[in-house]
Every structure is written in C-alpha cells, then in structure tokens.
Design an enzyme around this catalytic site. Structure first.
Site, PDB file in Angstrom:
ATOM      1  CB  CYS A 272      -1.007  -0.047   1.157  1.00 50.28           C
ATOM      2  SG  CYS A 272      -0.394  -0.859   2.803  1.00 50.28           S
TER       3      CYS A 272
ATOM      4  NE  ARG B  87       2.397  -9.057   5.800  1.00 46.49           N
ATOM      5  CZ  ARG B  87       1.181  -9.098   5.678  1.00 46.49           C
ATOM      6  NH1 ARG B  87       0.578  -9.733   6.210  1.00 46.49           N
ATOM      7  NH2 ARG B  87       0.850  -7.999   4.878  1.00 46.49           N
TER       8      ARG B  87
ATOM      9  CD  GLN C 108      -1.133 -10.031   1.052  1.00 48.91           C
ATOM     10  OE1 GLN C 108      -0.964  -8.707   0.686  1.00 48.91           O
ATOM     11  NE2 GLN C 108      -1.751 -10.242   2.081  1.00 48.91           N
TER      12      GLN C 108
ATOM     13  CG  ASP D 136      -1.764  -6.180  -1.864  1.00 48.51           C
ATOM     14  OD1 ASP D 136      -3.019  -5.856  -1.384  1.00 48.51           O
ATOM     15  OD2 ASP D 136      -0.760  -5.248  -1.339  1.00 48.51           O
TER      16      ASP D 136
ATOM     17  CG  HIS E 287      -3.660  -0.829  -2.371  1.00 51.62           C
ATOM     18  ND1 HIS E 287      -2.529  -1.614  -2.796  1.00 51.62           N
ATOM     19  CD2 HIS E 287      -3.854  -0.858  -1.057  1.00 51.62           C
ATOM     20  CE1 HIS E 287      -2.341  -2.408  -1.529  1.00 51.62           C
ATOM     21  NE2 HIS E 287      -2.823  -1.976  -0.713  1.00 51.62           N
TER      22      HIS E 287
ATOM     23  CE  LYS F 178      -9.429  -7.002   9.526  1.00 50.09           C
ATOM     24  NZ  LYS F 178      -7.957  -7.713   9.622  1.00 50.09           N
TER      25      LYS F 178
ATOM     26  CG  HIS G 171      -5.736  -1.404   2.169  1.00 43.16           C
ATOM     27  ND1 HIS G 171      -4.513  -1.194   1.855  1.00 43.16           N
ATOM     28  CD2 HIS G 171      -6.298  -0.245   2.479  1.00 43.16           C
ATOM     29  CE1 HIS G 171      -4.068   0.030   2.503  1.00 43.16           C
ATOM     30  NE2 HIS G 171      -5.139   0.650   2.813  1.00 43.16           N
TER      31      HIS G 171
END
Length: 572
Positions: A267, A296, A314, A316, A318, A398, A445
């Site tokens: 992000c 991570r 991911q 992922d 946005h 979320k 997200h």
C-alpha cells in the site's frame, strides 16, 4: 519452693518433647497445628512460674537484677529487646543450683520459641507447595480442555495426515522448505505450474474488471514506513536491512549507512505511484494490482509449510476512488469474491465486519463513517454478516471473508479494507469537477486469495491433491505399450505442449500396469495408452482420473485437444 518450680519446668519440657514426638505419626497439617498450640500453651505456663519465682526472690534476695532477669525471661519475645542479662557479674556468688535452674528455664523457653517458629515455617512451606500444585493442576486441566475442544472441532489425526498439504506436496513434488531460508518455500516445476495458473487466473479477472498491474521495489527507506505508520504500528513484523557498507568506519556516503525495510505490504508503494502524477476525478477509480514479493518476520515456531511463511505474494490491489464511488467499488469487490471462490470450489463461507481496534489511526468520526459505508453495502446486497468488534486494521475497518474447506475447517482469506488514513498521510489529492478545487481520494485495500502460498496449501488439502484440469500440474500422461509407440508418443506430447498442456510421456521399460499406477498416484487427470493400434489409427486410448470426467475412449489427437481446451475454458 524453688526446687518444686524447677521440677515443674523440667516436666513441662519433657511433656513438650513427648508431644512433638507423638504428633509426628498424625497427618502433617494437624500435627503441626497441635504441636504449635501446645508449645505456646506451655510457654505461657512457664512464664507464670517465672513470674512467681521472681516475686519470691524479690522478697529474700538483695540483688534486684535476678528478679528483673526472671521477669524479662517471662516476657514475650516481641517485648524482650531490653531484657536484663542473667550473666551479670553478681551471679558468680549466686547458688549454683539456682543458676542451673535459670539456665534450664531459659533453654526450655528458647526451645519452645524455636519449635513454634520452625513449625510455622514448615506450615507456610507446605501451604506454598499445595498452592503450586493447585495452580499446576488448573493449568493441566485448562490445557486438556483446550486440546479436547480443538480435537472435537477438527478431524482425526489420520484424516489430517492424509490431507496434509506438506505430505501431498512431497508426494507430488510441488515444493519444499530448506533450513537455509526458513519460511521461504522453494516451488518445484509442478508446484510452480499451479502457482503460475493461479496468477494467470487472477490476471484474467483483473483485465475484465479494469485493474492495472504494477511492480514496485522491495526495499524502502524507513522514512516511507514512518510516513505510512507501519514503523510505529507494524515494525515488529518487518525486516530491517543494511548494505555491506553500513559501518561508518568504512568508505561510502551516509546514504550507504541507512537502515531500510523490506516491504511487508504494497500500500505505501501504491500511494507513491498515485502521487507520481497529477490526478483528476476523471482518472478515478484507479485500480492498482501488484504481485510483488512481500516479507514478514513471523516467529520461527509458527512457521508451517505454506500456511505460515516469511516470504510470499498476495493478490494485492488498491483502489483509489471518490467517496461517491465507494458503494460501486465495494460491490464489485464482493462480486469478485463470489466468482473466484465459486470457481475454486468454495461455496460455504461467512462474512464479518471488523470494527475499530484499541490501537488505531485517525479520528473516531472517520472510523464511524467508514464502518457505516461497509455495513450499508453489505445490507443492500443482501449479504449475511456479523460484527467482529475491535478486529479492524489499525488504519481502517474491513470486511473479512472466511471460507470452509471439505474438512469443515475455516480459513480467513479475502479482505476488503477501507482506509481514510493513508491518503491523508501521503497528501494524496485529485482535481474535482469544480475548477481549482481538490479533494482527497478514499483508498480500498483488497485481496481475494490473500497469500498465494497459503491459498495453495488450503486448495491442496481441500482437493486432497486432486487438482482440476485447469489448475493441474499433471494434466496428461502418455503410457506406451510397445517400443514402436515411443516416437508417436513424443509427437503427441509435443502437440499437447504447444497447446499449453502439462504432459508427460512415460517411455520407461516398466510394465503398462506400473506406468498407469504411477500416473494414478500422482493424480494425473487423463492417462492415454499408446500401442500399435493407436499408432496406426493416429489416435489415443483415453481414460479419466474420475468417473465424472467425460473425456474417455478412443479419440483422435485433435478431438482430444479440443475436449481438453473446453474443460480448461470453463475451469473444470
């Protein structure tokens, strides 16, 4: 008179010793309490005798120190800090008989006091031991109850072992983990094919829904993470890195000595991409997707196969949009969740709305507004959901989607998160329809599969290693019966590979039954046998892995390819 008191005192001492001896055969706690009470009672009797003796001595003895000493000996220990010593020089001229009596009295008093003190200490020690045992028993009972609850909720060890993605991954040669890089899986060719097919599937969805795929760096200065808030809220889960010239004594500019962070999420990088150009309301919504590698710092004891890793990707994305566009974008995200999970075979899932946690960024007013937007969209679309209080991300509320696999286990994967904070922190804006005015975009997200590694583990166990044709790493196996059939098998294999299918030609000297059995154990979707008859007719003898698969019998190469392609196109 004096000798009478001495006899009484000695008898009291003997009785105390006998009492202590007799009580040792009784239970520990009762014996100690009884002994303590008797000793304290005898000490009181002795004190009375000492006081009477001191009164008699005061009447006939010219030396007042002797009476004072007896009075002092009769006092409780808490009041005896100023006792008169019995070893006064004048005692040399006193009667030897009297001196021995006094010493006996004091010795017995000291014995009673010490015995009582020791008994009390032993009682306290016994009580502490009992408390420790009780605590340990409570912990054991708690652990046993937790284990029973987990066992009741999950499958039996045999079933779990049978479906364990690590076991299937080894059998099918999909991946492995090496101690030189804990938590970072190595994908072997067949595992990489599944991984690549998942990415291909998602990219197809992105194209249909007007997402733009981007690539962003893996390492950033700590200033970026401080600006985004991750340095304060997420630093413990991040990796910090420095170059070889990190020591100030070595050559290089101060820039070479900086501490940097491996990105745990995309992000902040996508905010930089948004801010790289001037944006207008006509550019929104802007949907950015990124499959970059993330890191991570998970604890070593939590690492497990593909379900908990340190290096992963991911799906992922946005979405930067206006507040007026929020409802449409969230609706599209939920529609994508439904479609993707249906294709992957997950029909049973539940939705929760996670609200403001204790540790959060922004104002309560912003959080309340964001939570209302998500809740209203879920209600309008008829989705059944529950509120998960306090489980939101630190930057916004979320929607979490939890799927249920064939073993009836739940996995939280998809998430749709609303964020009013990062646009503020990065000063993101767009030009509105009103000339000269600007506004902040809202950030969504969004992830559907979540970690691709974890989703691959879930799918492996959900399907028990029986991959559908479109996702399978072993779609076709060609098993030759005779040596003349080998050249034809290689020709067929080449044709299938050019069409994008995963095919293996078994040209070994093994028997046909063993070749077929090997392909079956590897969960190959279609097994084709090739003998002299197939060579002459330019055909294949096809058999499916499951009775439900309709492609079977003697087929020409072109017909077989068309049938495979049709199954793949509809994600079968």
């Amino acid at each position: 008179m004096w000798s009478h008191h001495v006899v009484l005192m000695r008898r009291a001492s003997e009785n105390a010793l006998r009492t202590t001896s007799w009580t040792t055969s009784s239970s520990l706690l009762c014996a100690r309490n009884t002994a303590t009470a008797q000793l304290l009672g005898q000490r009181s009797v002795l004190a009375q005798h000492l006081t009477k003796t001191a009164s008699h001595i005061s009447a006939w003895s010219p030396s007042s120190w002797l009476a004072a000493a007896l009075h002092s000996a009769a006092m409780p220990s808490s009041q005896s800090s100023s006792r008169v010593s019995l070893f006064h020089p004048a005692s040399v001229s006193a009667s030897r008989h009297h001196s021995e009596a006094f010493l006996t009295l004091l010795h017995h008093r000291a014995f009673c006091s010490a015995a009582a003190t020791n008994t009390q200490e032993q009682d306290e020690e016994a009580m502490q031991t009992q408390l420790k045992e009780a605590r340990a028993e409570r912990k054991r009972a708690k652990a046993a109850a937790k284990a029973d609850a987990v066992a009741a909720k999950s499958q039996t060890p045999v079933q779990l072992s049978k479906h364990d993605h690590r076991e299937i991954g080894t059998q099918q040669k999909l991946f492995f983990v090496h101690p030189t890089s804990p938590g970072s899986p190595f994908f072997l060719p067949h595992g990489a094919r599944i991984y690549g097919k998942l990415l291909e599937f998602l990219r197809q969805e992105y194209q249909e829904r007007d997402y733009t795929e981007v690539l962003s760096p893996m390492v950033f200065k700590e200033e970026l993470w401080k600006q985004s808030g991750h340095w304060d809220h997420y630093q413990e889960h991040m990796y910090s890195v420095q170059g070889a010239h990190h020591s100030p004594e070595k050559e290089g500019s101060p820039e070479d000595h900086r501490e940097m962070g491996l990105k745990p999420m995309n992000c902040p990088a996508h905010c930089l991409i948004y801010a790289h150009e001037r944006r207008s309301y006509r550019d929104l919504p802007l949907r950015l997707a990124d499959f970059g590698v993330l890191h991570r710092n998970e604890l070593s004891h939590t690492l497990s196969g593909l379900t908990r890793v340190r290096s992963f990707r991911q799906d992922d994305a946005h979405i930067f949009c206006t507040e007026d566009q929020l409802h449409v974008e969230i609706r599209d995200c939920l529609d994508m969740v439904k479609k993707v999970y249906s294709i992957l075979g997950f029909e049973d899932y539940r939705i929760s709305l996670s609200t403001r946690p204790d540790h959060f960024m922004g104002s309560e007013e912003q959080w309340d507004r964001a939570e209302r937007v998500l809740a209203s969209e879920l209600d309008e679309q008829g989705w059944k959901w529950v509120e998960n209080k306090g489980d939101g991300a630190f930057y916004g509320p979320k929607i979490d989607i939890t799927i249920k696999d064939n073993l009836q286990r739940e996995h939280q994967c998809a998430t749709i998160q609303l964020d009013f904070q990062l646009p503020e922190r990065f000063q993101l804006q767009f030009a509105t329809a009103v000339a000269g005015e600007h506004a902040r975009p809202v950030l969504i997200h969004r992830a559907i599969l979540g970690s691709l590694e974890r989703m691959m583990a879930i799918l492996t166990e959900h399907l028990n290693g029986k991959w559908p044709l479109w996702l399978s790493p072993r779609q076709v196996a060609l098993c030759t019966v005779t040596d003349p059939a080998k050249d034809y098998a290689l020709e067929v294999a080449s044709t299938l590979r050019k069409k994008g299918f995963a095919v293996h030609a078994d040209l070994s000297d093994n028997s046909l039954s063993k070749k077929i059995r090997t392909a079956q154990l590897l969960q190959t979707n279609y097994i084709c046998t090739i003998g002299n008859r197939e060579v002459e007719s330019r055909s294949l003898a096809v058999r499916g892995r499951d009775p439900s698969q309709q492609i079977s019998g003697s087929l020409q190469i072109a017909a077989f390819v068309d049938a495979l392609q049709q199954s793949v196109n509809v994600f079968k």
